[in-house]
Scaffold this motif. Structure first.
Motif, PDB file in Angstrom:
ATOM      1  N   THR A  19       1.024  -1.306   0.235  1.00 22.65           N
ATOM      2  CA  THR A  19      -0.516   0.335  -0.397  1.00 22.65           C
ATOM      3  C   THR A  19       0.672   1.208  -0.182  1.00 22.65           C
ATOM      4  O   THR A  19       0.744   2.215  -0.413  1.00 22.65           O
ATOM      5  CB  THR A  19      -1.193   0.127   1.264  1.00 22.65           C
ATOM      6  OG1 THR A  19      -1.990  -1.059   0.885  1.00 22.65           O
ATOM      7  CG2 THR A  19      -1.700   1.324   1.201  1.00 22.65           C
ATOM      8  N   LEU A  75       0.970   4.120  -2.781  1.00 21.86           N
ATOM      9  CA  LEU A  75       0.803   5.925  -2.795  1.00 21.86           C
ATOM     10  C   LEU A  75       1.651   6.460  -3.580  1.00 21.86           C
ATOM     11  O   LEU A  75       1.980   7.298  -3.394  1.00 21.86           O
ATOM     12  CB  LEU A  75       1.125   5.695  -1.040  1.00 21.86           C
ATOM     13  CG  LEU A  75      -0.410   5.423  -0.429  1.00 21.86           C
ATOM     14  CD1 LEU A  75      -0.663   5.999   1.216  1.00 21.86           C
ATOM     15  CD2 LEU A  75      -1.778   6.564  -0.934  1.00 21.86           C
ATOM     16  N   TYR A 130       3.349  12.296   2.038  1.00 19.57           N
ATOM     17  CA  TYR A 130       3.068  11.037   3.828  1.00 19.57           C
ATOM     18  C   TYR A 130       3.701  11.070   4.329  1.00 19.57           C
ATOM     19  O   TYR A 130       4.083  10.091   5.264  1.00 19.57           O
ATOM     20  CB  TYR A 130       1.949   9.994   2.936  1.00 19.57           C
ATOM     21  CG  TYR A 130       1.360   9.953   1.142  1.00 19.57           C
ATOM     22  CD1 TYR A 130       0.067  10.230   1.887  1.00 19.57           C
ATOM     23  CD2 TYR A 130       1.538   9.798   0.135  1.00 19.57           C
ATOM     24  CE1 TYR A 130      -0.876  10.486   1.213  1.00 19.57           C
ATOM     25  CE2 TYR A 130       1.079   9.931  -0.717  1.00 19.57           C
ATOM     26  CZ  TYR A 130      -0.421  10.112  -0.815  1.00 19.57           C
ATOM     27  OH  TYR A 130      -1.332  10.147  -1.191  1.00 19.57           O
TER      28      TYR A 130
END
Length: 674
Positions: free
Chosen positions: A269, A273, A665
């Motif tokens: 994941t 991203l 992030y």
């Protein structure tokens, strides 16, 4: 308002807790010591994190309870009921060995001893026709014997039951009538596939861990409910999804290997991203390293796995390779005089020499401390490291025997460890037909970011991604999964004569079972996704490859063409003129669980100052290296190696020649070559 999502991953030393706020999308973590009863550690961690369970919308948990039960064999007494004449299938196995050349090394004994494997007269032929109904009187006598023996679980495994489970269901009903509180697993429900050893072995594993897992999940669910949690407890399984305690009762063995799957999900994941659908996860802890691979955003899935060799568990599982390489892995010399690293480990206690608990042998942690890559403390100061003890262990254990300088010896220790991890990456990538140069490496776990760039350079991987909280990334993985169940059914026909309508009818029956199960678990119809695949092979082979199948099925010729392409990618050859056979129908049933998005940060333009500087050795040369605190690194900050980034759960090494940047992030993206 229920706005929190909580995930818990229980390790041997620490219990990691990850809390995501749906309103702000911010994530915070907590670590607490694991306890003898894992539930005490979980609840203690929840209290330490200040979580009000009444505000929790989702509680997800990756557990090692099933795995540990199988490894330690602290198992409840379990019985097997099988067809007369087939009592020893699980002991005969495939008559193979883990080490082909070691004639003296025996495979471990079966989980169920021979005296608890009983038989009854019954027979189903190879077409699924019942040619001898279950002998009811003999079945009742078996039930009476097992009740007297006080067994805690029963596995029912009849020949050819994968085609027709009528006799197994009758046996199950008789057992339940005699012992209503004893769980009964039947092979036609657990794994309706050909190959009796694999089917029997999976059913036995499922039965034998069922009392352990059901007791654990029931107690944990009750503790959570008593403290205010009102939703279902979700448990991560090896296939990469979660299941509720209601499903655990029938498929308990799916939780074996639960913890390592979480890390693979999280790394996949995080890489996606960051814009990398192809990724390799490197999860390095204190004792072992888990390596996983995702291609085009999907994790590799296998059915060829086991906890102990010889006793396969054929549930679909995310493919993870585990090797004995961790921070506590010992450096040692083999009889030929070569330097080795692991799989022996100093463990949590006494731990590396620098812990000061009496271990004199050098470990990877000691080598990193000697080279200056690790500071003088771990876990925010909870574990203090003694550089003098680390240096002494490296000098006595490697430098003097090999005639090396102490820094040269420490570097050699890490190079052997990195070579071991690189070999594991090659096994899961190059040997599967994937080029590591097309992938990003996600380095996490307590020690992954220490070694990530070195492993990437060994394999020419261009990018290394270090998540914001590397040490609790596996716990984060529990927040990123959906409800998922995997179904399969044998379908052994030649592609040339296959009837699409008949195969479609088989898929329809499986899909109905999947819909019923997800509906029972409270998943709305609009949140259900069904993914089909068919295992295919060239006629005469016994290994198969999964090919995605459309819904509805469509032309058989298109499936065959897809199989040739997949075979070319996996094995680097294809035989377009060779006849192709179908082997098995597979269905992945996914219940979409709403997920909170990761918080997105904007560049600040701030360039934080290092919190310290120290000499760090790279390739035999000391570099005056800045040390940054991870919490001080803002979005958009970029810097060149060498650099060290420290945080409570991990240390990241950016060696000379590499360039790093903090993305939106707050992942650290390291370009291996500047």
């Amino acid at each position: 308002m229920q706005h929190l999502r909580v995930a818990v991953d229980v390790g041997g030393t620490f219990t990691d807790i990850c809390i995501m706020d749906e309103v702000t999308s911010l994530i915070r973590v907590e670590k607490t010591s694991s306890t003898r009863d894992p539930i005490d550690g979980i609840m203690g961690g929840v209290a330490k994190a200040g979580i009000d369970l009444a505000e929790v919308a989702l509680f997800s948990h990756g557990t090692t309870v099933a795995t540990n039960a199988l490894i330690t064999r602290r198992l409840p007494r379990t019985a097997v009921v099988t067809t007369k004449g087939f009592r020893d299938v699980i002991e005969i196995r495939r008559a193979n060995k883990e080490d082909l050349w070691d004639t003296y090394k025996d495979v471990v004994k079966p989980y169920v001893p021979r005296r608890d494997r009983l038989t009854v007269p019954e027979r189903v032929d190879a077409s699924g026709k019942v040619i001898e109904p279950l002998d009811v009187e003999a079945a009742r006598e078996v039930a009476r014997i097992l009740k007297r023996r006080g067994v805690a679980a029963v596995a029912v495994c009849f020949m050819n039951a994968y085609l027709n489970g009528e006799n197994e269901r009758a046996m199950r009903d008789i057992l339940r009538e005699a012992m209503p509180d004893v769980p009964v697993s039947i092979s036609s429900q657990v794994l309706p596939e050909i190959f009796e050893h694999e089917r029997f072995s999976t059913t036995v594993a499922n039965a034998i861990v069922s009392p352990v897992v059901v007791d654990y999940t029931t107690r944990l669910g009750d503790r959570l409910a008593n403290d205010g949690y009102t939703r279902d407890l979700l448990l991560l399984h090896t296939g990469g999804g979660v299941m509720t305690p209601a499903s655990v009762k029938d498929f308990a063995a799916r939780l074996a290997g639960s913890g390592i799957a979480a890390g693979a999900i999280a790394s996949r994941t995080i890489a996606s991203l960051c814009g990398y659908p192809n990724s390799i996860g490197l999860d390095m802890g204190g004792t072992s390293t888990d390596v996983s691979l995702a291609y085009e955003g999907q994790s590799r899935v296998t059915k060829d796995w086991y906890v102990e060799f010889g006793y396969p568990i054929r549930f679909a599982s995310i493919e993870v390779l585990t090797i004995g390489a961790g921070g506590g892995s010992l450096a040692w010399t083999d009889p030929a005089g070569s330097l080795r690293n692991g799989p022996q480990s100093a463990g949590a206690y006494p731990g590396p020499a620098c812990y000061g608990n009496g271990n004199p042998q050098p470990t990877n942690t000691d080598a990193s401390v000697t080279l200056g890559r690790l500071g003088t403390s771990l876990a925010g100061g909870k574990v203090m490291l003694d550089p003098a003890l680390a240096r002494q262990a490296v000098e006595d254990g490697v430098a003097k025997p090999f005639g090396l300088g102490v820094h040269e010896a420490a570097d050699a220790i890490l190079k052997v460890a990195n070579a071991n991890m690189s070999d594991a990456v090659r096994l899961i990538s190059i040997s599967r037909g994937y080029d590591p140069r097309d992938f990003a490496l996600v380095a996490f776990g307590g020690a992954g970011a220490l070694h990530g760039v070195d492993v990437a350079r060994e394999l020419a991987i261009p990018v290394v991604i270090v998540p914001p909280n590397p040490g609790v990334t596996s716990a984060l993985g529990c927040l990123l999964v959906d409800m998922q169940h995997d179904f399969s059914q044998s379908c052994m026909v030649d592609a040339a004569t296959a009837d699409p309508a008949a195969i479609e009818a088989q898929f329809a029956a499986i899909e109905q079972e999947a819909l019923d199960r997800l509906t029972h678990e409270g998943v709305a119809p609009e949140n259900i996704v069904l993914q089909r695949s068919i295992d295919m092979m060239y006629r005469g082979q016994w290994r198969s490859l999964a090919v995605n199948a459309p819904r509805p099925l469509g032309a058989i010729e298109d499936l065959v063409a897809s199989f040739h392409v997949e075979h070319q990618r996996e094995y680097n050859f294809r035989r377009d003129s060779a006849p192709v056979s179908f082997f098995r129908l597979n269905l992945k049933a996914v219940g979409i669980v709403p997920k909170a998005a990761f918080a997105v940060h904007e560049p600040t333009g701030v360039s934080p100052d290092p919190v310290a500087r120290r000499p760090v050795w790279f390739e035999g040369e000391a570099h005056d290296t800045p040390v940054f605190a991870r919490e001080h690194l803002p979005c958009g900050f970029s810097f060149n190696g060498p650099a060290i980034i420290e945080q409570i759960d991990a240390t990241t090494v950016v060696p000379p020649g590499a360039k790093a940047e903090v993305d939106k992030y707050l992942n650290i993206i390291i370009r291996v070559k500047e």
